[in-house]
Design an enzyme around this catalytic site. Structure first.
Site, PDB file in Angstrom:
ATOM      1  N   ARG A  49       0.894  -1.173   0.000  1.00 48.52           N
ATOM      2  CA  ARG A  49       0.000   0.000   0.000  1.00 48.52           C
ATOM      3  C   ARG A  49       0.922   1.209   0.000  1.00 48.52           C
ATOM      4  O   ARG A  49       1.841   1.294   0.797  1.00 48.52           O
ATOM      5  CB  ARG A  49      -0.867  -0.052   1.255  1.00 48.52           C
ATOM      6  CG  ARG A  49      -1.614   1.215   1.619  1.00 48.52           C
ATOM      7  CD  ARG A  49      -2.819   1.397   0.739  1.00 48.52           C
ATOM      8  NE  ARG A  49      -3.694   2.449   1.179  1.00 48.52           N
ATOM      9  CZ  ARG A  49      -3.463   3.751   1.060  1.00 48.52           C
ATOM     10  NH1 ARG A  49      -2.342   4.188   0.555  1.00 48.52           N
ATOM     11  NH2 ARG A  49      -4.359   4.630   1.463  1.00 48.52           N
ATOM     12  N   GLU A  57     -11.520   4.926  -4.067  1.00 48.87           N
ATOM     13  CA  GLU A  57     -11.799   3.497  -3.971  1.00 48.87           C
ATOM     14  C   GLU A  57     -12.374   2.980  -5.291  1.00 48.87           C
ATOM     15  O   GLU A  57     -12.948   3.757  -6.070  1.00 48.87           O
ATOM     16  CB  GLU A  57     -12.819   3.235  -2.857  1.00 48.87           C
ATOM     17  CG  GLU A  57     -12.341   3.624  -1.474  1.00 48.87           C
ATOM     18  CD  GLU A  57     -11.228   2.735  -0.965  1.00 48.87           C
ATOM     19  OE1 GLU A  57     -11.251   1.517  -1.211  1.00 48.87           O
ATOM     20  OE2 GLU A  57     -10.319   3.274  -0.308  1.00 48.87           O
ATOM     21  N   ARG A  91      -1.247  -4.869   6.169  1.00 58.56           N
ATOM     22  CA  ARG A  91      -0.599  -4.577   4.886  1.00 58.56           C
ATOM     23  C   ARG A  91       0.659  -3.751   5.103  1.00 58.56           C
ATOM     24  O   ARG A  91       0.707  -2.900   6.005  1.00 58.56           O
ATOM     25  CB  ARG A  91      -1.538  -3.783   3.961  1.00 58.56           C
ATOM     26  CG  ARG A  91      -2.769  -4.522   3.536  1.00 58.56           C
ATOM     27  CD  ARG A  91      -3.626  -3.674   2.627  1.00 58.56           C
ATOM     28  NE  ARG A  91      -4.015  -2.443   3.320  1.00 58.56           N
ATOM     29  CZ  ARG A  91      -4.795  -1.519   2.801  1.00 58.56           C
ATOM     30  NH1 ARG A  91      -5.263  -1.648   1.572  1.00 58.56           N
ATOM     31  NH2 ARG A  91      -5.118  -0.434   3.481  1.00 58.56           N
TER      32      ARG A  91
END
Length: 160
Positions: A49, A57, A91
């Site tokens: 990320r 999004e 992440r």
């Protein structure tokens, strides 16, 4: 000494790859505008990320555009990344570079994402966003552009 200089000129990534905090990898997937999948040594896939930027999004206005932009810049290419932290979902958050470019800067310049000021104090990124917004670049063409963190919050309220 001449041999070392020749090696450095011919294989600059070899020396960068040896830096303990930075890794050179190939981008094998683009999940959305601010998330990629890379192939590590041993054919291990890893999701990264991007640090300091938040893109629309999937399903949000300009979400597909942001993903297409990131894909055009990185897919199938070698990048250098440096993990800065881990998010609450586990992440890896990373600064990702390609050539002499920093992907988060390029996304903000192109109007494909917001400076994620909640997690970054970069004045340079803040200024790039102001400039993109002023010039109505990318998502800034939309007067009602909604930051992804607000979009996620609204979506969560609707579900709850």
């Amino acid at each position: 000494m001449k041999f070392f200089k020749l090696l450095l000129l011919c294989f600059p990534f070899f020396f960068i790859a040896q830096h303990k905090d930075k890794v050179i990898v190939k981008v094998i997937g683009v999940k959305d505008g601010d998330t990629i999948e890379v192939l590590l040594e041993g054919n291990i896939a890893k999701v990264l990320r991007f640090a300091e930027v938040d893109c629309p999004e999937n399903g949000q206005a300009f979400g597909k555009n942001a993903k297409a932009f990131t894909s055009s810049q990185l897919f199938g290419k070698k990048v250098i990344f440096e993990i800065t932290s881990t998010d609450r979902w586990g992440r890896s958050i990373a600064k990702v570079y390609y050539g002499k470019k920093y992907i988060s800067e390029e996304i903000i310049k192109a109007g494909m994402g917001w400076h994620y000021y909640q997690y970054s104090n970069s004045q340079k990124l803040a200024q790039l966003q102001i400039k993109a917004k002023k010039n109505k670049i990318g998502l800034w063409q939309d007067k009602n552009a909604k930051a992804p963190w607000d979009y996620r919050k609204d979506k969560k309220k609707k579900k709850g």
